[in-house]
Scaffold this motif. Structure first.
Motif, PDB file in Angstrom:
ATOM      1  N   LEU A   1      51.544  41.897  28.942  1.00 23.79           N
ATOM      2  CA  LEU A   1      51.688  42.103  30.245  1.00 23.79           C
ATOM      3  C   LEU A   1      50.275  42.356  31.253  1.00 23.79           C
ATOM      4  O   LEU A   1      50.082  41.993  31.962  1.00 23.79           O
ATOM      5  CB  LEU A   1      52.405  43.526  30.494  1.00 23.79           C
ATOM      6  N   TRP A   2      49.367  43.225  30.482  1.00 24.75           N
ATOM      7  CA  TRP A   2      47.946  43.306  30.895  1.00 24.75           C
ATOM      8  C   TRP A   2      47.192  43.969  29.769  1.00 24.75           C
ATOM      9  O   TRP A   2      47.638  44.507  28.872  1.00 24.75           O
ATOM     10  CB  TRP A   2      48.012  44.185  32.380  1.00 24.75           C
ATOM     11  N   ARG A   3      45.729  43.802  30.115  1.00 20.33           N
ATOM     12  CA  ARG A   3      44.939  44.359  29.116  1.00 20.33           C
ATOM     13  C   ARG A   3      43.639  45.088  30.031  1.00 20.33           C
ATOM     14  O   ARG A   3      43.184  44.228  30.596  1.00 20.33           O
ATOM     15  CB  ARG A   3      44.310  43.256  28.190  1.00 20.33           C
ATOM     16  N   LYS A   4      43.730  46.135  29.637  1.00 19.77           N
ATOM     17  CA  LYS A   4      42.505  46.863  30.473  1.00 19.77           C
ATOM     18  C   LYS A   4      41.941  47.742  29.203  1.00 19.77           C
ATOM     19  O   LYS A   4      42.362  48.966  29.148  1.00 19.77           O
ATOM     20  CB  LYS A   4      42.722  47.902  31.598  1.00 19.77           C
ATOM     21  N   PRO A   5      40.788  47.391  28.412  1.00 20.75           N
ATOM     22  CA  PRO A   5      40.268  48.096  27.520  1.00 20.75           C
ATOM     23  C   PRO A   5      40.129  49.477  27.654  1.00 20.75           C
ATOM     24  O   PRO A   5      39.417  49.833  28.705  1.00 20.75           O
ATOM     25  CB  PRO A   5      38.979  47.442  26.882  1.00 20.75           C
ATOM     26  N   PRO A   6      40.412  50.510  26.786  1.00 21.97           N
ATOM     27  CA  PRO A   6      41.101  50.137  25.412  1.00 21.97           C
ATOM     28  C   PRO A   6      42.624  50.008  25.249  1.00 21.97           C
ATOM     29  O   PRO A   6      43.199  50.303  24.202  1.00 21.97           O
ATOM     30  CB  PRO A   6      40.516  51.400  24.554  1.00 21.97           C
ATOM     31  N   VAL A   7      43.166  49.646  26.447  1.00 17.61           N
ATOM     32  CA  VAL A   7      44.657  49.538  26.508  1.00 17.61           C
ATOM     33  C   VAL A   7      45.076  48.293  26.645  1.00 17.61           C
ATOM     34  O   VAL A   7      44.690  47.317  27.302  1.00 17.61           O
ATOM     35  CB  VAL A   7      45.297  50.521  27.568  1.00 17.61           C
TER      36      VAL A   7
END
Length: 245
Positions: free
Chosen positions: A53-59
């Motif tokens: 769905l999405w990636r925003k390090p660290p998630v």
């Protein structure tokens, strides 16, 4: 998401955590190289995987897969023989795919780690010496050269989702690499030996059963300490080790 009433902690330890929020899984990993590998492996895999769905390090946010897990280690599986065979067919499709660009662990690394884990299990009184020695001897059959394939690397039965007799997807790809095909098959059937025939029927090729059994012992020997040190119950893996003859 606005209707979510609670957050479920799926797994949490010092290295990573996974939360479920409604139909979204949030994976938080201190080591972004693992997440990089997971994202790339899912993009390459020729079998169903969770939607990113999405990636925003660290998630990393992933959509939930339909269906339920094929089973759980230490519990009888209620999935049908056809579902287990479908899982075997999915694994074969993965193993027939082009290799990922990154290598897996070497034979020497695995053997060295195995020796250290066996010593730890005995010196800390986790298992009797004879149980460890017997399983170390069984594990020796896995320590041989193999032709690398695209392996999932952590194909636990809880990581394969099915709906009826169909596989809807496979999760947790952070350990994917070039590796031994029989390691994936052994990991999938660990603690579910009675389902091995179904899996191999779907996999569709002869395998060395002694090597499968060797990987059952080797994986359990290698993971017991990690489970203990990270606050998880190692009993299912220890039960596998005690059952070896």
């Amino acid at each position: 998401m606005a209707d979510v009433k609670e957050i479920e902690v799926v797994v949490a330890h010092r290295e990573r955590a996974t939360l479920r929020v409604g139909d979204v899984f949030l994976k938080i990993d201190a080591d972004q190289t693992r997440t990089d590998a997971e994202v790339e492996a899912m993009a390459m895999a020729p079998i169903p995987t969770p939607e990113i769905l999405w990636r925003k390090p660290p998630v990393l946010a992933l959509a939930a897969l339909p269906g339920t897990a094929l089973g759980r280690l230490g519990e009888p599986s209620t999935a049908s023989s056809a579902a287990w065979a479908a899982a075997g067919a999915a694994v074969r499709t993965l193993h027939d795919a082009p290799l990922p660009p990154w290598p897996g662990r070497s034979l020497d690394e695995i053997a060295s780690e195995l020796d250290g884990e066996c010593e730890w299990l005995v010196s800390n009184g986790v298992l009797p010496t004879d149980v460890v020695t017997r399983n170390r001897r069984v594990a020796e059959a896995a320590l041989r050269p193999w032709t690398p394939v695209f392996t999932h690397g952590d194909l636990q039965v809880t990581h394969v989702f099915v709906d009826g007799d169909d596989v809807t997807g496979v999760i947790d790809w952070s350990e994917a690499s070039r590796g031994d095909a029989l390691f994936d098959l052994a990991t999938l059937t660990l603690g579910h030996e009675e389902r091995l025939g179904d899996v191999l029927a779907g996999y569709g090729t002869d395998v060395d059963l002694d090597v499968i059994r060797a990987w059952w012992s080797l994986r359990s020997l290698r993971t017991a300490r990690w489970l203990i040190e990270h606050g998880f119950d190692p009993e299912p893996e220890l039960a596998v080790l005690r059952s070896r003859r």
